[in-house]
Design a protein around this motif. Sequence first.
Motif, PDB file in Angstrom:
ATOM      1  N   TYR A   7      39.043  19.967  24.715  1.00 54.35           N
ATOM      2  CA  TYR A   7      40.021  20.043  23.632  1.00 54.35           C
ATOM      3  C   TYR A   7      40.958  21.214  23.883  1.00 54.35           C
ATOM      4  O   TYR A   7      40.579  22.232  24.434  1.00 54.35           O
ATOM      5  N   SER A   8      42.200  21.064  23.453  1.00 51.92           N
ATOM      6  CA  SER A   8      43.209  22.111  23.607  1.00 51.92           C
ATOM      7  C   SER A   8      42.901  23.240  22.622  1.00 51.92           C
ATOM      8  O   SER A   8      43.028  23.079  21.415  1.00 51.92           O
ATOM      9  N   LYS A   9      42.495  24.372  23.134  1.00 52.27           N
ATOM     10  CA  LYS A   9      42.057  25.487  22.279  1.00 52.27           C
ATOM     11  C   LYS A   9      43.192  26.090  21.445  1.00 52.27           C
ATOM     12  O   LYS A   9      42.962  26.433  20.287  1.00 52.27           O
ATOM     13  N   ALA A  71      37.695  23.786  13.256  1.00 53.88           N
ATOM     14  CA  ALA A  71      38.413  24.521  14.295  1.00 53.88           C
ATOM     15  C   ALA A  71      37.495  25.500  15.020  1.00 53.88           C
ATOM     16  O   ALA A  71      37.516  25.584  16.253  1.00 53.88           O
ATOM     17  N   VAL A  72      36.686  26.233  14.278  1.00 56.90           N
ATOM     18  CA  VAL A  72      35.782  27.205  14.912  1.00 56.90           C
ATOM     19  C   VAL A  72      34.739  26.492  15.764  1.00 56.90           C
ATOM     20  O   VAL A  72      34.388  26.954  16.851  1.00 56.90           O
ATOM     21  N   THR A  73      34.261  25.356  15.314  1.00 55.96           N
ATOM     22  CA  THR A  73      33.284  24.588  16.090  1.00 55.96           C
ATOM     23  C   THR A  73      33.874  24.133  17.414  1.00 55.96           C
ATOM     24  O   THR A  73      33.233  24.234  18.459  1.00 55.96           O
ATOM     25  N   VAL A  74      35.100  23.632  17.401  1.00 59.03           N
ATOM     26  CA  VAL A  74      35.739  23.164  18.633  1.00 59.03           C
ATOM     27  C   VAL A  74      36.028  24.327  19.568  1.00 59.03           C
ATOM     28  O   VAL A  74      35.806  24.236  20.781  1.00 59.03           O
ATOM     29  N   VAL A  75      36.502  25.445  19.027  1.00 61.88           N
ATOM     30  CA  VAL A  75      36.823  26.599  19.871  1.00 61.88           C
ATOM     31  C   VAL A  75      35.552  27.217  20.443  1.00 61.88           C
ATOM     32  O   VAL A  75      35.523  27.630  21.604  1.00 61.88           O
TER      33      VAL A  75
END
Length: 172
Positions: A7-9, A71-75
């Motif tokens: 994923y695009s951070k 968002a925090v989970t993906v990052v």
Amino acid sequence: MAFEFHYSKPRYLIQALGCTAMLVFVGGFAYGSAGLYTLPDGGGMLTVLRVFFAVLILLAAAVALYGLVQAVTVVATSAPAVSCDGQTIRLGRKHRFDWPQIGHIEYVVRKRNTRTEDIAGRRQLHFLYVQPQQGRKVKFDISFLDAPPDEIVRSIHRAAPHIHIKGWHPDL
């Protein structure tokens, strides 16, 4: 042929920043409107307004918390969004297919419904629909990955040239 796309951070960092700002705004609004709840109870319309503002504050906080957690989970995670090890393809955390299981893949580009561009400046959404030979079709959004959508589809085609990809041609 193995590949991984993440994923695009930056997109999710901006989402985390926006959700944090929204939580601060909601907290300030809740603190500022606390005086509304200390008024003597007049009944009628004033009670309805109190309940409306309380529900509005809770809903806004829930939306901001959901976006922030997403968002925090993906990052924070380093798991790839799309990966292939030569024998299987994995889409996100939930879907994993062996190449013989796949009936066909469909690549679909859709225009956004909004008039304004999103933060990344993209006006189109890119999806992969994977149809297994048995089971339901799986929809996966490849719009916000760290590579262009055409490169992702091209990598899938190179890994499994025997699988037909509708809506995409290798010469494009």
